[in-house]
Design a protein around this motif. Structure first.
Motif, PDB file in Angstrom:
ATOM      1  N   ARG A 147       0.825  -1.208   0.000  1.00 54.76           N
ATOM      2  CA  ARG A 147       0.000   0.000   0.000  1.00 54.76           C
ATOM      3  C   ARG A 147       0.857   1.256   0.000  1.00 54.76           C
ATOM      4  N   GLN A 148       1.902   1.266   0.817  1.00 50.56           N
ATOM      5  CA  GLN A 148       2.772   2.438   0.871  1.00 50.56           C
ATOM      6  C   GLN A 148       3.490   2.650  -0.460  1.00 50.56           C
ATOM      7  N   THR A 152       2.511   1.644  -3.444  1.00 54.32           N
ATOM      8  CA  THR A 152       1.534   2.046  -4.466  1.00 54.32           C
ATOM      9  C   THR A 152       1.097   3.488  -4.278  1.00 54.32           C
ATOM     10  N   ASP A 153       0.838   3.888  -3.024  1.00 57.26           N
ATOM     11  CA  ASP A 153       0.458   5.279  -2.767  1.00 57.26           C
ATOM     12  C   ASP A 153       1.556   6.238  -3.223  1.00 57.26           C
ATOM     13  N   ARG A 154       2.804   5.891  -2.944  1.00 54.59           N
ATOM     14  CA  ARG A 154       3.915   6.746  -3.364  1.00 54.59           C
ATOM     15  C   ARG A 154       3.989   6.809  -4.888  1.00 54.59           C
ATOM     16  N   THR A 182       1.406   9.200  -6.223  1.00 53.51           N
ATOM     17  CA  THR A 182       1.818  10.580  -5.966  1.00 53.51           C
ATOM     18  C   THR A 182       2.797  11.036  -7.046  1.00 53.51           C
TER      19      THR A 182
END
Length: 328
Positions: free
Chosen positions: A16-17, A19-21, A24
């Motif tokens: 998740r981290q 993919t979120d990055r 962004t």
């Protein structure tokens, strides 16, 4: 930018981290860096359809259609539901870009659309989806024009775009699936789709000309004459409306050339318009007709002056033109 998670799968916190990055970075236009992170996420969760869907999205943003098809096929192979998944819609756009019509048909039907003739067929998908607005060149000097939807991912441009958009009347553009604003005409709201890229160019050039048209009927006569020849003319003096980006991407009433429109960010009024005001010159009560009109014409070079001469000769006392120029 939304990431589509499915409740049945619970990816790791690291996935998740990462993919979120990555998303962004995509928002910042850093596609290469985002790609490295999404590949890492796919290595972390290779059996998660989201991993491959996100990669397919990235490749779509980069217009790398072969890679988008490869990642998209892996995503749909891992889906846990039959219909309505955005993975299928994204794959349909990709297949349309590649003119892979069997895959496009399979994708649209798997999403839940009914296609005439069933899943078979090697030719283009052809549907009667009516007219809708499309935003040309959304990352540049964007312009919203009207077009005819040929299928869920293609629109044929029916308006005459301004030369700043780089587009022509009759071109077919590939468009994204998520609406980005609305235009309201006769009380009906139509979604605005963003162009992804030019799918099929038009050989018909765009001309701009200054008309001397004493009345709206004189202007309308030119538009009819050109349409009867199989091409198009558009009174840009009435149809062009300047909007800020926030308004363009919201729900706005379409300009019909009759009703006066006022931009909500403009501090002017009808008597003292500000720099964003637009008063359509279509004959609304209390509004004077501008005799000089800027008109766009989409027609072959060998025909455009002939049509203008024929129009002017039919009523020389009230019609004339000058400054004919090819602009796109």
């Amino acid at each position: 930018m939304r990431i589509f998670h499915r409740a049945r799968h619970r990816p790791s916190a690291t996935w998740r981290q990462t993919t979120d990055r990555a998303f962004t970075l995509i928002g910042d236009g850093r596609y290469e860096d985002a790609g490295a992170l999404l590949v890492m996420a796919a290595d972390l969760e290779p059996w998660l359809s989201d991993s491959w869907f996100n990669l397919a999205l990235l490749h779509k943003f980069r217009r790398d259609w072969e890679q988008a098809r490869s990642a998209g096929l892996r995503a749909v192979a891992l889906l846990d539901r039959e219909h309505g998944a955005p993975d299928w819609w994204n794959l349909g756009i990709t297949a349309t870009a590649l003119q892979d019509w069997p895959l496009a048909r399979r994708a649209w039907q798997a999403y839940g659309l009914k296609l005439p003739g069933g899943p078979g067929g090697d030719g283009p998908v052809s549907l009667d989806l009516g007219t809708t607005p499309v935003r040309l060149s959304p990352d540049g000097e964007s312009e919203v024009v009207w077009g005819r939807r040929l299928d869920p991912a293609r629109i044929e441009v029916l308006s005459i775009p301004l030369p700043s958009s780089g587009r022509r009347w009759g071109e077919v553009v590939l468009h994204d699936g998520a609406p980005h604003g609305e235009r309201v005409t006769d009380g009906v709201a139509y979604p605005v789709f963003d162009e992804i890229e030019l799918w099929a160019p038009s050989p018909v050039p765009t001309y701009v000309v200054l008309l001397q048209a004493a009345t709206a009927d004189d202007r309308d006569a030119l538009e009819r004459l050109v349409a009867e020849a199989g091409y198009a003319a558009e009174d840009w003096t009435s149809s062009v409306r300047l909007l800020c980006r926030a308004c363009s991407e919201s729900r706005m009433a379409s300009d019909d050339g009759v009703v006066a429109h006022h931009d909500p960010h403009d501090d002017g009024d009808a008597a003292h318009p500000g720099h964003l005001s637009h008063l359509s010159q279509g004959g609304a009560a209390g509004m004077s007709w501008l005799v000089e009109r800027e008109c766009g014409i989409a027609a072959p070079a060998a025909l455009v002056r002939t049509l203008l001469d024929r129009w002017a000769a039919a009523a020389p006392a009230s019609r004339a033109y000058r400054d004919l120029e090819e602009v796109c």
